[in-house]
Write an enzyme that holds these catalytic residues in place. Structure first.
Site, short mmCIF file in Angstrom:
data_model
loop_
_atom_site.label_atom_id
_atom_site.label_comp_id
_atom_site.label_asym_id
_atom_site.label_seq_id
_atom_site.Cartn_x
_atom_site.Cartn_y
_atom_site.Cartn_z
N GLN B 235 0.90 -1.30 -0.21
CA GLN B 235 0.08 -0.24 0.34
C GLN B 235 0.99 1.26 -0.38
OE1 GLN B 235 -2.75 0.97 3.54
NE2 GLN B 235 -3.89 0.96 2.01
N GLU B 250 -4.35 9.84 7.70
CA GLU B 250 -5.92 10.23 6.75
C GLU B 250 -6.33 10.66 7.15
OE1 GLU B 250 -6.16 6.49 4.83
OE2 GLU B 250 -8.23 6.97 5.28
N ARG B 392 -5.85 -2.44 2.07
CA ARG B 392 -5.87 -1.82 3.67
C ARG B 392 -6.61 -0.46 3.67
NH1 ARG B 392 -3.99 0.48 7.97
NH2 ARG B 392 -2.24 1.09 7.41
#
Lengths: 338, 582, 144
Positions: B235, B250, B392
């Protein structure tokens, strides 16, 4: 009980000297007849101060052995493999050599731009100039607490310290923390530091342990309760506060700002079942009463934990308990906690 | 020979490892001897860098949320490669874990009513990410470490590097660890072992992961001949700070931050109309790279990296101070930018490795296609239960670590309590194993090798950054594989300059670099085989997802110097694969 | 193994190190260490002047009290600083994380006037203290 006498002597003299001295002056003007009483008490406070202070600072400590010889600087020029452009900065690293038992200063030059941190410069040195340099580091973002060291004599996290900003005349001095045993180069041993942390039982206490692991449900904690302990839970256990602390540096048995701040953190947590009884664990001359409140720990703390304030708050709480006739002492459990 | 015998050996001290240690100790009422080995100080593992939060349905009735919705989001986020039985275990247990962390002292951010706050996160339809400001992982680690200190049966071995383990006759027997403090080796034999050493994000140079995220446990399993799963899925976090690669959580977008290109447009409009910045990470990362390739990026002068901007200026200053204090701290200290006044330069950086040791839903490590190793578990990022599939969702990793930390800890404790003593046969093989390992370490330090490990690593970084980044090309991957194979063989003749016995980091780095190169090689090999684009694995030539051929997990096994591969079924229970639009 | 490490804990008394970290901490400790040594001399002089009562000893006693007075000033400042810290949980005169302080302000607003009065208190107290010193010096001048 001995604890109390000790605390009384130290704090008695700290408060006693100014109090008696000022009363002495005022009494001379107002009631000249009894000035000698304050004069006598002032003398007593001064003698107590001498006794407690000497014991703490001068008698316990031994001189630093001769074996710690600092060798002259040897300069290692930057190699062609060095990456990146920018200003050249010389890093003088005080490296402890465990085979010879001495600290050797070595100078390296690295290219740095305005984003280069001391840690990334040290990693560059290690990777491209001298593979034998030992540094402890991990996250590189100031949250794991590995890279504590002295940069220009100031305990700092290397990853959070900007290289160019700390350069004085194009030079930065890096040395290991000396409040922890030094293993090699800039790496120090934290075993005792961790022991001190462990000794204050830093975990939420619940009367019924099943409640913790069972399904007691999510606790309700108001935001007002949260802010009581929140900043003290920011501690990343980097050990910098111990390096700055002048008490720790003369008395290694002192619990240290880190462990004491954690006592306050857990004592103030509304979910904890022990609460203020935790103070008994550190109600000793090597606990909260050892603190002289120089405030250096809070000055260097990279996360704003302010251990110095935490310790003063603990002291205030303890004094409050002493004055409260209804408070159950529990001296047995904690008098020699540390 | 220094030998330490214990009941449960836990390698790795992140959230998964420490959870396992605590639950195993609790289950056995402090009777089992638990040995927790960490190559760092135990409380400094990379889990501390987790910022955003931990997902779990806490107040389902108030938010109109349910575990099923959480599971659907996760499966859709994974591009339908997740094993749905595992996902159901995750969503069912995650709230329980948040509750447990509440009991051991995590200072959760609270709402006015005193319940735990939850924030929106990428790919989640409902705010269900519980958080403690933006230092969630750190607070969880500290709480776990502190709780662990209350157990007298747990021995924590700080700064011990596990170099290899002995798996014989389908059973875990022991591991060999080097004490970094004095470089002495010791054998740690145990009835049960849990590998929880985290991911291998450091195969990339521009990464949000710690310098210590080198996938040692994954390489350990690989070198012991155990299968790895889905290694090609890596990722890339959309918002890694330029130029240092430090993670900007995030949560910054969850709290309302915008992503802007050079023209000042909110470009996510073009790629994920309904979720905008809160689309899953693979989509946002690809969007950023597409923007940069289209010439709408901004060039960062010092580092030469192109980037876009993360804009938090329109947020209430109080929100930043309460919920994103670390973002502010990081940008101030790293690049001297105050998010109140200036946008933050970001670009995708390697962040999480979905792949890892092939385990079943109980965390048991597979030995081959059907059987599993007796007495060996893996949890956390080092394992691939496959709850994350091909991509994910943010904040699911902490849940995974906590949930499988508890599951493996409990299982390992049950196994250790019922297992008998080691047989004499084992004792002999342990002796041989120690001799061999000692020899290997001696060889590594005093051998005739001449390759500088750091040069090797830099070369690997160059290859990975060029060919295995957000968009991959078949030709590039082929070349990468070829060059990595060469590096892999070179990594056998590493030269260690530092001969010191005390805290020799050169020695440790060499071991880490060996692991990294092996894993980079495996990841590239697996990526080359998968001829489709799914989740984080985007191949330019095969831009579509191909469920008919590729709805399956890649399993990689060591076959001499090359990688053997086979495939395993994806478990699908409730949610059939569908088109993935946000 | 531990013997091989460089362990100088408990023996690092060099206070100049502190000056590079924080001047207040340095002054605090530096003056305290002098006052410890000086206090026994001052005590001896005061007792001697009480017993014999000669004018020379009296002046010496006043002078030594004045010196002690000056030397305990940083200590006293530290002691006074504790009050605002205790009353505001470390907010006034503390060094808590700045983001946290803003967060706390939004949860539990305290009046800025209250905080500035508390923050000013140690300084006010020190001014009074110095004024008293002036009084002492005046007495010394009268005695001379």
């Amino acid at each position: 009980m001995t604890n109390r006498i000790w605390v009384f002597m130290t704090y008695g003299s700290i408060v006693g000297i100014p109090a008696m001295a000022s009363l002495f002056v005022l009494a001379h003007y107002l009631f000249p007849g009894i000035a000698y009483v304050f004069e006598a008490l002032l003398a007593l406070a001064l003698i107590t101060n001498f006794i407690t202070g000497m014991r703490e600072i001068y008698i316990v400590s031994k001189p630093i052995p001769d074996k710690l010889v600092v060798e002259p600087v040897s300069h290692v020029p930057a190699e062609a493999t060095q990456r990146g452009q920018g200003k050249a900065v010389n890093i003088v690293i005080s490296r402890f050599n465990p085979d010879r038992g001495i600290i050797e200063k070595k100078e390296y030059s690295v290219a740095a731009d305005k984003y280069t941190s001391v840690l990334s410069a040290l990693i560059k040195v290690k990777n491209y100039q001298d593979n034998t340099l030992s540094i402890r580091y991990s996250c590189g973002m100031g949250i794991c607490g590995s890279c504590g060291m002295n940069v220009n004599g100031r305990p700092s996290l290397a990853c959070e310290t900007n290289l160019l900003k700390s350069a004085e005349n194009g030079k930065v001095e890096v040395s290991p923390m000396l409040a922890h045993p030094v293993m090699k180069d800039l790496v120090t041993n934290f075993d005792d530091f961790f022991e001190k942390h462990k000794a204050v039982s830093p975990h939420i206490y619940k009367e019924d342990a099943g409640e913790k692991y069972g399904h007691g449900g999510i606790s309700r904690q108001s935001r007002e309760d949260l802010v009581k302990f929140l900043p003290f839970s920011y501690c990343i256990m980097c050990g910098l506060c111990l390096d700055a602390c002048p008490v720790e540096n003369t008395n290694p048995n002192f619990a240290g700002p880190q462990a004491l701040s954690q006592v306050y953190r857990y004592a103030e947590d509304s979910r904890d079942g022990k609460g203020e009884k935790r103070i008994e664990m550190v109600n000793s001359k090597d606990g909260i009463w050892g603190c002289e409140f120089a405030g250096a720990c809070s000055e260097v703390c990279p996360k704003g934990v302010d251990p110095a304030s935490a310790i003063q708050l603990l002291k205030a709480k303890k004094i409050g308990q002493m004055l409260d006739p209804n408070y159950c002492q529990g001296e047995k459990s904690g008098a020699d906690g540390i | 020979m220094e030998r330490r015998e214990c009941d449960i050996l836990i390698i790795g001290s992140g959230i998964a490892g420490m959870s396992a240690a605590i639950h195993a100790s609790h289950l056995s009422k402090g009777k089992l001897r638990v040995c927790l080995v960490s190559k760092l100080h135990a409380m400094r593992s990379h889990s501390v860098s987790a910022e955003g939060g931990i997902s779990g349905v806490l107040y389902g009735s108030e938010n109109n949320d349910s575990p099923d919705m959480h599971a659907y989001d996760t499966v859709k986020g994974s591009d339908f490669l997740a094993d749905q039985d595992a996902v159901e275990i995750l969503v069912k247990n995650a709230p329980k874990e948040i509750e447990f962390f509440d009991h051991i002292g995590v200072p959760w951010s609270r709402t006015g009513k005193g319940s735990i706050s939850q924030r929106p996160f990428g790919g989640m339809t409902i705010p269900r990410t519980a958080f403690a400001a933006d230092k969630t992982g750190f607070f969880m680690m500290r709480a776990l470490y502190d709780e662990l200190l209350s157990y007298g049966n747990v021995e924590i071995l700080h700064e011990h590097y596990v170099t290899s383990m002995l798996v014989k006759r389908g059973k875990f027997i022991c591991a060999y660890a080097v004490n970094l403090a004095d470089r002495s080796g010791k054998v740690l034999s145990a009835k049960s072992c849990i590998i929880a050493t985290g991911g291998y994000g450091r195969i990339f140079n521009f990464t949000t992961t710690a310098h210590s995220s080198t996938g040692d446990g994954v390489a350990l399993a690989y070198n012991s001949g155990l299968p790895l799963k889905d290694m090609e899925f890596i990722q890339f976090h959309p918002t890694a700070l330029v130029p240092t690669g430090v993670l900007i959580t995030e949560a910054a977008r969850g709290e309302g931050g915008y992503l802007l290109n050079a023209k000042g447009e909110r470009f996510m409009e073009r790629y994920a109309k309904s979720k905008m910045e809160l689309a899953p990470r693979d989509i946002v990362s690809r969007s950023i790279i597409t923007e940069i390739q289209a010439g709408r990026g901004i060039l960062h002068e010092e580092s030469g990296l192109s980037h876009v901007l993360l804009d938090l200026r329109h947020l209430d200053p109080e929100v930043i101070d309460e919920k994103l204090p670390m973002v502010k701290e990081l940008t101030m200290k790293n690049i001297n930018v105050d998010p109140h006044n200036e946008p933050i330069p970001v670009r995708p950086g390697a962040h999480y490795t979905m792949g890892g040791i092939h385990v079943d839903v109980h965390g048991r490590v597979f030995l081959d296609e059907k059987r599993s190793v007796a007495g060996l578990w893996s949890a956390g990022e080092s394992a691939c239960v496959s709850v994350h599939g091909a991509n994910r969702l943010g904040s699911n990793s902490l849940s995974e670590c906590a949930v499988w930390g508890r599951i493996t800890g409990t299982e390992a404790a049950r196994h250790a309590m019922s297992a008998g003593q080691n047989s004499a046969l084992d004792a002999k093989s342990i002796g041989d194993f120690y001799g061999e390992e000692d020899e290997k370490i001696y060889e590594l330090l005093n051998g005739s090798g001449s390759v500088n490990p750091y040069k090797l690593r830099d070369e690997m970084h160059g290859i990975m950054e060029k060919h295995m980044y957000v968009y991959r090309k078949v030709g590039g991957m082929k070349e990468a594989k070829k060059r990595l194979a060469k590096l892999y063989s070179m990594s056998k003749s590493i030269c260690i300059e530092d001969k010191s016995t005390v805290y020799n980091t050169n020695f440790r780095d060499a071991l880490e670099i060996k692991s990294l190169i092996a894993l980079a090689y495996v990841a590239t090999s697996c990526a080359l085989e998968r001829k489709e684009s799914r989740g984080a694995h985007a191949v330019v030539e095969h831009s579509e997802r191909d469920d008919r051929k590729w709805l399956k997990h890649t399993i990689a096994v060591k076959r001499g110097d090359s990688v053997g591969m086979y495939y395993s079924q994806v478990s699908i229970t409730k949610w059939k694969p569908e088109k993935r639009v946000y | 193994m531990a013997e091989e490490y460089l362990d100088i804990r408990g023996r690092r008394r060099n206070l100049l190190r502190l000056a590079r970290i924080n001047l207040t901490s340095f002054l605090h400790l530096f003056f305290y260490r002098i006052v410890i040594l000086f206090s026994i001399i001052a005590a001896a002089i005061i007792i001697a002047s009480m017993v014999s009562g000669g004018q020379f000893l009296d002046i010496l006693a006043y002078a030594s009290i004045a010196i002690v007075w000056l030397l305990v000033t940083p200590q006293l400042f530290g002691t006074f600083k504790v009050l605002p810290i205790v009353l505001t949980n470390g907010e006034a005169m503390g060094r808590l994380n700045s983001s946290f302080l803003k967060f706390k302000e939004s949860v539990m607003p305290t009046s800025p006037a209250y905080k500035s009065i508390l923050a000013a208190f140690p300084y006010m107290a020190i001014i009074v203290w110095i004024a008293l010193l002036a009084l002492l010096l005046a007495m010394l001048a009268v005695a001379l």
